[in-house]
Enzyme design. Structure first.
Site, mmCIF file in Angstrom:
data_model
loop_
_atom_site.group_PDB
_atom_site.id
_atom_site.type_symbol
_atom_site.label_atom_id
_atom_site.label_comp_id
_atom_site.label_asym_id
_atom_site.label_seq_id
_atom_site.Cartn_x
_atom_site.Cartn_y
_atom_site.Cartn_z
ATOM 1 N N GLY A 59 64.673 -40.133 -78.553
ATOM 2 C CA GLY A 59 66.085 -39.829 -78.792
ATOM 3 C C GLY A 59 66.464 -40.204 -80.207
ATOM 4 O O GLY A 59 65.746 -40.964 -80.871
ATOM 5 N N CYS A 86 58.694 -43.353 -77.451
ATOM 6 C CA CYS A 86 59.515 -43.614 -78.640
ATOM 7 C C CYS A 86 60.809 -44.344 -78.248
ATOM 8 O O CYS A 86 60.766 -45.505 -77.863
ATOM 9 C CB CYS A 86 59.758 -42.306 -79.387
ATOM 10 S SG CYS A 86 60.211 -42.572 -81.103
ATOM 11 N N TYR A 87 61.966 -43.668 -78.276
ATOM 12 C CA TYR A 87 63.193 -44.352 -77.833
ATOM 13 C C TYR A 87 63.027 -44.874 -76.409
ATOM 14 O O TYR A 87 63.488 -45.961 -76.076
ATOM 15 C CB TYR A 87 64.382 -43.388 -77.888
ATOM 16 C CG TYR A 87 65.721 -44.034 -77.563
ATOM 17 C CD1 TYR A 87 66.541 -44.537 -78.574
ATOM 18 C CD2 TYR A 87 66.170 -44.136 -76.247
ATOM 19 C CE1 TYR A 87 67.748 -45.136 -78.272
ATOM 20 C CE2 TYR A 87 67.376 -44.735 -75.933
ATOM 21 C CZ TYR A 87 68.170 -45.226 -76.958
ATOM 22 O OH TYR A 87 69.377 -45.829 -76.660
ATOM 23 N N HIS A 174 54.403 -39.713 -80.036
ATOM 24 C CA HIS A 174 54.773 -38.609 -79.137
ATOM 25 C C HIS A 174 53.523 -37.918 -78.579
ATOM 26 O O HIS A 174 52.934 -37.069 -79.259
ATOM 27 C CB HIS A 174 55.637 -37.595 -79.891
ATOM 28 C CG HIS A 174 57.000 -38.117 -80.202
ATOM 29 N ND1 HIS A 174 58.072 -37.937 -79.364
ATOM 30 C CD2 HIS A 174 57.449 -38.866 -81.238
ATOM 31 C CE1 HIS A 174 59.134 -38.528 -79.872
ATOM 32 N NE2 HIS A 174 58.787 -39.111 -81.013
ATOM 33 N N GLU A 176 53.491 -35.715 -76.366
ATOM 34 C CA GLU A 176 53.822 -34.363 -75.902
ATOM 35 C C GLU A 176 53.628 -33.299 -76.976
ATOM 36 O O GLU A 176 53.570 -32.111 -76.674
ATOM 37 C CB GLU A 176 55.275 -34.320 -75.372
ATOM 38 C CG GLU A 176 56.389 -34.463 -76.413
ATOM 39 C CD GLU A 176 56.720 -35.904 -76.767
ATOM 40 O OE1 GLU A 176 55.845 -36.770 -76.618
ATOM 41 O OE2 GLU A 176 57.852 -36.169 -77.231
ATOM 42 N N ASP A 233 60.480 -10.795 -71.622
ATOM 43 C CA ASP A 233 61.497 -11.751 -71.168
ATOM 44 C C ASP A 233 62.595 -11.080 -70.349
ATOM 45 O O ASP A 233 62.906 -11.481 -69.237
ATOM 46 C CB ASP A 233 62.156 -12.468 -72.355
ATOM 47 C CG ASP A 233 61.127 -13.016 -73.312
ATOM 48 O OD1 ASP A 233 59.989 -13.232 -72.864
ATOM 49 O OD2 ASP A 233 61.439 -13.200 -74.501
ATOM 50 N N LYS A 375 56.992 -18.777 -73.652
ATOM 51 C CA LYS A 375 56.532 -17.399 -73.425
ATOM 52 C C LYS A 375 55.382 -17.292 -72.418
ATOM 53 O O LYS A 375 55.397 -16.427 -71.545
ATOM 54 C CB LYS A 375 56.078 -16.822 -74.767
ATOM 55 C CG LYS A 375 55.964 -15.341 -74.770
ATOM 56 C CD LYS A 375 57.308 -14.772 -75.060
ATOM 57 C CE LYS A 375 57.324 -13.293 -75.127
ATOM 58 N NZ LYS A 375 58.673 -12.841 -75.503
#
Ligand code: XMP
Length: 519
Positions: A59, A86-87, A174, A176, A233, A375
């Protein structure tokens, strides 16, 4: 969303990071169902859920700031593993007895992580030295005796910590983002070795749930109009909507005059012949081109096209007086790059027409079932819905169409030139054996002229750039090293067959620092 009681579940408490949705995606890739929830979700709420793991996102705030987002301390007592990123690490350490301070220097970018506790289940199959991605100003500087330190970097002695009694891990970096080179192992280990998920979730569950949610939003009698462009989409959205509300869906295809060669005809044919949908094609070419007259600034183009697009719908939907809803195929990358979903500090890179350009007084309520998907996830969903492969495997095409591939003035002549050049690119690239791995391949018409020679005559004509990229989700991309023969054929065909072009160049930039589209 409401979580079915049978579904094992991972909660992601969102502290406002621009990567929060990326965490969700990584978890879904591991076949684990997860949802983003507000950071102040109470432990009581979570207790009633089939919860097996919790992730605390990063964050933009500092935990010591007065209005910093807080967490219910009872979360750590639920007996469910918690991974703080992190945060998330900082708030966890603060609650459980640590000290967080602003670092002397912001640590941003790749760094080497040294694992000090290699036997931990979180580290299974990981090397002791790992490249990880840092993006933080604050850091944990001290933890109580209840913590063990499991990894460090040169600047962050406490890069991974674990609580000794409570199932809490804190990561300063991170895991991710793809710049952390662990092949997704840390999140996978957390889910499977620490939380012990079974991993039986699949995209089909998302389909069913989206249909339920659409029904809930629209109600028994509500009518929906859908912005069908014929791309993957909006096609997935239309089919989802049709499954959810049947013939209370009306699809409009706005031909904005900025489409590729034969596109309008193809889309009309697909949706009138293959699907039994309420489908109407509106030729709005003239109105869009009027909006674009003398406009060269990319953002102005995008915003004007966006406004015109909504106006067209507004107008068309007047024929369906009860239509209160507008369905759109907005994807997550469009959302993060247009605005921060958590009102965090992420910057506007480009205003994607289906998000940022909406006028405040718009009369529709939006339905955006793909808003949290990337996607490739949408393609999987399309497959699950039985949508033909020729639509599912279509390359992405931006809402503002060729207008953002014509640098400078968008005129009927320049559109015709680009369309022809682009059609040649498509024809030739489809012959390439690696075609399926290409994310996008297209031509861009540049606002310059160069000198050439044709049949002994000097020419002074336009330049086309080729943009051919590979990408997983449009967030990052690299240019494709195509066989030279294909490039040579494309180039020679364009200069020979397209009037007004005497030069073809190749774009060899990656994203970042470039973007995929030129505007
Ligand atoms: P950029 O140029 O930002 O593009 O690297 C990332 C991906 O998004 C597509 N794109 C858009 N898609 N509306 C869309 O629906 C838009 O306004 C828009 N602008 C870019 C682009 O083609 C690429 O796949």
């Amino acid at each position: 969303m409401t979580i079915p009681t049978s579904q094992e579940f991972c909660a992601i408490l969102d502290f406002g990071s621009q990567y929060s949705q990326l965490i969700a995606r990584r978890v879904r890739e591991n076949r684990v169902y997860c949802e983003l929830m507000p950071h102040d979700t109470m432990a009581e709420t979570l207790r009633d859920m089939p919860l097996k793991g919790i992730i605390l996102s990063g964050g933009p705030c500092g935990v010591y700031e007065e209005n910093a987002p807080r967490i219910d301390p009872a979360i750590f007592e639920l007996g469910v593993p918690v991974l703080g990123i992190c945060y998330g690490m900082q708030i966890g350490c603060q609650v459980l007895g640590g000290e967080v301070t602003p670092a002397q220097e912001r640590e941003y970018g790749s760094t080497t992580l040294f694992l000090d506790g290699a036997s931990d289940p979180l580290f299974k199959d990981l090397d002791e030295k790992l490249t990880v991605w840092m993006s933080h100003g604050d850091r944990v500087v001290a933890v109580s005796n209840s913590f063990t330190t499991l990894a460090h970097t040169q600047n962050s002695p406490l890069s991974i910590v674990r609580h000794k009694e409570l199932p809490f891990y804190g990561l300063q970096f991170h895991p991710e983002v793809s710049h952390t080179k662990d092949n997704g192992k840390i999140i996978n280990n957390f889910l499977y070795r620490v939380c012990r998920f079974n991993g039986d979730w699949e995209i089909g569950d998302y389909v069913d749930r989206s249909i339920e949610e659409i029904r809930e939003q629209v109600g028994e009698t509500g009518r929906v109009v859908c912005a069908l462009s014929g791309g993957v989409d909006s096609s997935v959205v239309a089919v989802l909507l049709q499954k959810a509300v049947g013939d209370r869906l009306s699809c409009f295809f706005i031909d904005n005059g900025l489409l590729r060669e034969n596109e309008a005809e193809q889309v009309t044919e697909t949706f009138t012949k293959q699907y039994d949908m309420n489908f109407r094609c509106i030729d709005a070419t003239e109105r869009f081109l009027n909006q674009l007259k003398d406009v060269v600034d990319p953002e102005t183009k995008r915003i004007r096209i966006g406004h015109q697009f909504i106006e067209e719908f507004d107008h068309a939907a007047k024929d369906i007086p009860e239509a209160k809803f507008l369905a759109q195929g907005t994807l997550y990358p469009d959302v993060i790059e247009s605005l921060s979903p958590n009102k965090g500090p992420s910057e506007t890179i480009k205003t994607h027409h289906n998000v940022g350009g909406l006028p405040d007084d718009m009369q529709f309520e939006l339905i955006e079932p793909l808003r949290y998907l990337f996607k490739d996830e949408v393609r999987q969903m399309g497959k699950k819905l039985g949508i033909p492969d020729e639509i599912i495997s279509r390359q992405p095409f931006p809402g503002p169409g060729l207008a953002i591939r014509i640098l400078g003035d968008v005129t009927p002549d320049r559109l015709a030139t680009l369309r022809r050049a682009d059609a040649i690119v498509q024809e030739e690239i489809k012959k390439f054996t690696g075609y399926r791995d290409i994310w996008q391949s297209f031509a861009v018409l540049l606002p310059i002229q160069t000198v050439g020679v044709q049949g002994d005559k000097r020419t002074y004509e336009n330049v086309v750039a080729l943009r051919i990229v590979e990408s997983r989700d449009g967030m990052t991309a690299d240019w494709v090293h195509l066989p030279q023969e294909i490039l040579a054929t494309i180039s020679s065909r364009i200069v020979n067959e397209v009037q007004g072009i005497n030069r073809v160049v190749l774009d060899i930039s990656s994203k970042p620092p470039s973007t995929i589209e030129w505007e």
